[in-house]
Enzyme design. Structure first.
Site, PDB file in Angstrom:
ATOM      1  N   HIS A  18       0.835  -1.224   0.000  1.00 28.14           N
ATOM      2  CA  HIS A  18       0.000   0.000   0.000  1.00 28.14           C
ATOM      3  C   HIS A  18       0.865   1.268   0.000  1.00 28.14           C
ATOM      4  O   HIS A  18       0.413   2.315   0.461  1.00 28.14           O
ATOM      5  CB  HIS A  18      -0.947   0.034   1.215  1.00 28.14           C
ATOM      6  CG  HIS A  18      -1.652  -1.248   1.454  1.00 28.14           C
ATOM      7  ND1 HIS A  18      -2.896  -1.546   0.921  1.00 28.14           N
ATOM      8  CD2 HIS A  18      -1.286  -2.361   2.166  1.00 28.14           C
ATOM      9  CE1 HIS A  18      -3.260  -2.761   1.298  1.00 28.14           C
ATOM     10  NE2 HIS A  18      -2.302  -3.288   2.047  1.00 28.14           N
ATOM     11  N   SER A  45      15.162  21.083 -16.922  1.00 24.64           N
ATOM     12  CA  SER A  45      13.963  21.892 -17.146  1.00 24.64           C
ATOM     13  C   SER A  45      14.374  23.163 -17.875  1.00 24.64           C
ATOM     14  O   SER A  45      15.441  23.713 -17.633  1.00 24.64           O
ATOM     15  CB  SER A  45      13.330  22.236 -15.792  1.00 24.64           C
ATOM     16  OG  SER A  45      12.562  23.411 -15.902  1.00 24.64           O
ATOM     17  N   LYS A  86      16.700  21.413 -11.953  1.00 25.03           N
ATOM     18  CA  LYS A  86      15.967  20.163 -12.182  1.00 25.03           C
ATOM     19  C   LYS A  86      16.775  19.105 -12.934  1.00 25.03           C
ATOM     20  O   LYS A  86      17.533  19.411 -13.845  1.00 25.03           O
ATOM     21  CB  LYS A  86      14.674  20.430 -12.974  1.00 25.03           C
ATOM     22  CG  LYS A  86      13.592  21.117 -12.191  1.00 25.03           C
ATOM     23  CD  LYS A  86      13.046  20.297 -11.016  1.00 25.03           C
ATOM     24  CE  LYS A  86      12.209  19.120 -11.425  1.00 25.03           C
ATOM     25  NZ  LYS A  86      10.926  19.487 -12.002  1.00 25.03           N
ATOM     26  N   GLU A 111       9.862   8.104 -17.215  1.00 30.15           N
ATOM     27  CA  GLU A 111       8.479   8.565 -17.343  1.00 30.15           C
ATOM     28  C   GLU A 111       7.903   8.175 -18.706  1.00 30.15           C
ATOM     29  O   GLU A 111       6.729   7.814 -18.826  1.00 30.15           O
ATOM     30  CB  GLU A 111       8.410  10.086 -17.193  1.00 30.15           C
ATOM     31  CG  GLU A 111       8.631  10.549 -15.770  1.00 30.15           C
ATOM     32  CD  GLU A 111       8.810  12.060 -15.692  1.00 30.15           C
ATOM     33  OE1 GLU A 111       8.038  12.792 -16.328  1.00 30.15           O
ATOM     34  OE2 GLU A 111       9.738  12.509 -14.994  1.00 30.15           O
TER      35      GLU A 111
END
Ligand code: ARG
Length: 459
Positions: free
Chosen positions: A155, A276, A282, A289
């Site tokens: 979980h 970024s 970043k 992804e």
């Protein structure tokens, strides 16, 4: 043109553009040539092509293949219905009317089914190699991290301590199932549709066994109608790609979490991350992804063909031409993803110390403490309750197990003694596990060895 005889007019330009599959089925060029060769030889074997005619056809096909590979013959996407018509028309240009004998007893319906089976077999074998590379990468990382402690989750809540090696081995198992699934797909492609004609075989004495043997199938397909309508093997292939991508996507998701500042557990190489355009600090895990993101497309591809198939009456319908793009798309995305995941794993840096301090005395050891009570003769349900009460008390006082001394433990239950503290030991927690398949370092090391042997042996 393969079928002009009964037509007065040429196909409308828009209709041609709408219906041509050449721009994607040219991927099947090599397989189509193979099928052409074997069909010509079979026709020669049954006396429908003389040796001289066979020689001309074989030479012509060899020339077309060379022209194609050398990029000398570059048929435009708008000129041909499909790769089969393109090759046949070039054969006419090169060797004249004898080219017209190649299609004897054959339809593009049985041809395309045969060609696709060959392509799926080839591509499945290529995928199994890529799967293995990811397994090897995972094992290489696992070997270095048998003692790298981390929280195991259920979980997404801390559950029990495990090692990174154990976690990576879970993916080695998943990928082994993916590997087997592709072997199954190859097996499903083992019968040869060639010689099924348009849908009902032929009045010519085609030697289907010879075609099957020459193309490395185990036998000819048994029912011509099924042979030209069957796309199950392609859906199986895309299903295998979906399952494989689903596994990679779960792993990609974990990499994304582990590389966040909150986890600070893994650093991916600059080669597989991006910055970024606005935020200078970043470093994003974009490749991971995108593996996760492209998985949806691969699932969709499988469903696209299922949807195409569900209402089709037997046998061949032109709808079936739409089977190829999703197959090519799944293959491309899945192989690219396998390659990138392997590279990312091989080049990632692991913060091995990350969880050592944090897990000292953490409630993650609660189950071990309950097991300790069981060994003292307490029924498990009661042990669960006792440890639950201890956790509640500590939590209310903003403490961890490591803040409790023996008196504290005894205040919850008098059965506790000094040996209970061993349950909270980060150093020994893995090796206290007794069961086969657990993160006990000895088991994990043995599993790594077993997998290395298996991968070497080629299974
Ligand atoms: N290009 C077609 C396909 O891939 C094969 C052509 C069969 N066409 C036909 N009208 N029978 O499915």
């Amino acid at each position: 043109m393969l079928w002009g005889g009964r037509f007065d007019e040429k196909l409308n330009h828009n209709a041609m553009e709408f219906s041509s599959s050449f721009y994607f089925d040219k991927n099947l060029f090599d397989e189509d040539i193979l099928v052409d060769y074997s069909h010509a030889r079979m026709l020669n074997g049954i006396g429908l092509l003389t040796d001289a005619e066979l020689g001309k056809i074989i030479d012509g096909l060899a020339r077309i293949k060379k022209e194609w590979d050398d990029n000398f013959w570059k048929p435009g996407n708008d000129k041909f219905e499909d790769v089969h018509s393109a090759i046949e028309s070039r054969l006419f240009e090169l060797i004249g009317p004898v080219a017209g004998k190649l299609h004897t007893g054959r339809s593009r319906n049985d041809q395309i089914a045969t060609v696709m089976k060959l392509w799926i077999k080839k591509s499945s074998a290529a995928i199994t190699k890529e799967i293995k590379k990811v397994q090897v990468a995972l094992l290489t990382a696992a070997e270095k991290n048998t003692g790298t402690i981390m929280p195991g989750y259920t979980h997404l809540q801390r559950a029990q301590p495990i090692s990174l090696a154990f976690h990576l081995l879970a993916y080695v198992e998943m990928l082994a199932r993916d590997y087997k699934r592709f072997l199954g797909v190859i097996e499903e492609c083992n019968t040869c549709p060639l010689g099924s004609g348009a849908l009902a075989g032929s009045t010519l004495p085609l030697d289907r066994d010879a075609s099957s043997e020459e193309l490395n199938f185990t036998a000819p397909t048994a029912n011509a109608l099924d042979s030209v309508s069957d796309r199950d093997f392609m859906i199986d292939f895309m299903h295998a790609c979906s399952m494989g991508m689903m596994h990679l996507s779960r792993f990609a998701e974990e990499l994304i979490l582990w590389t966040s500042a909150e986890w600070n557990f893994v650093r991916l190489s600059d080669k597989y991350t991006t910055g970024s355009s606005l935020m200078p600090q970043k470093k994003n895990s974009d490749m991971a992804e995108l593996v996760r993101g492209k998985t949806g497309k691969v699932f969709g591809n499988q469903f696209a063909l299922l949807a195409t198939m569900k209402g089709l009456p037997l046998s061949y319908n032109r709808d079936l031409q739409e089977d190829k793009l999703p197959v090519f798309s799944s293959f491309e995305t899945y192989t690219q993803s396998l390659g990138l995941i392997a590279e990312m794993v091989l080049t990632m840096e692991v913060n091995k110390e990350r969880f050592i301090e944090e897990l000292k005395g953490d409630f993650i050891f609660a189950t071990d403490l309950a097991d300790w009570l069981v060994l003292k003769g307490i029924p498990f349900r009661e042990a669960h309750h006792i440890v639950g009460a201890l956790v509640k008390k500590l939590e209310t006082e903003k403490k961890k197990f490591s803040d409790a001394d023996l008196d504290y433990l005894k205040s919850v239950n008098s059965i506790f003694d000094e040996s209970a503290f061993e349950c909270f030991n980060v150093e020994t927690c893995l090796d206290r596990k007794k069961t086969y398949g657990s993160p006990n370092r000895a088991f994990v090391k043995k599993e790594i060895e077993i997998w290395k042997e298996r991968l070497k042996a080629g299974s």
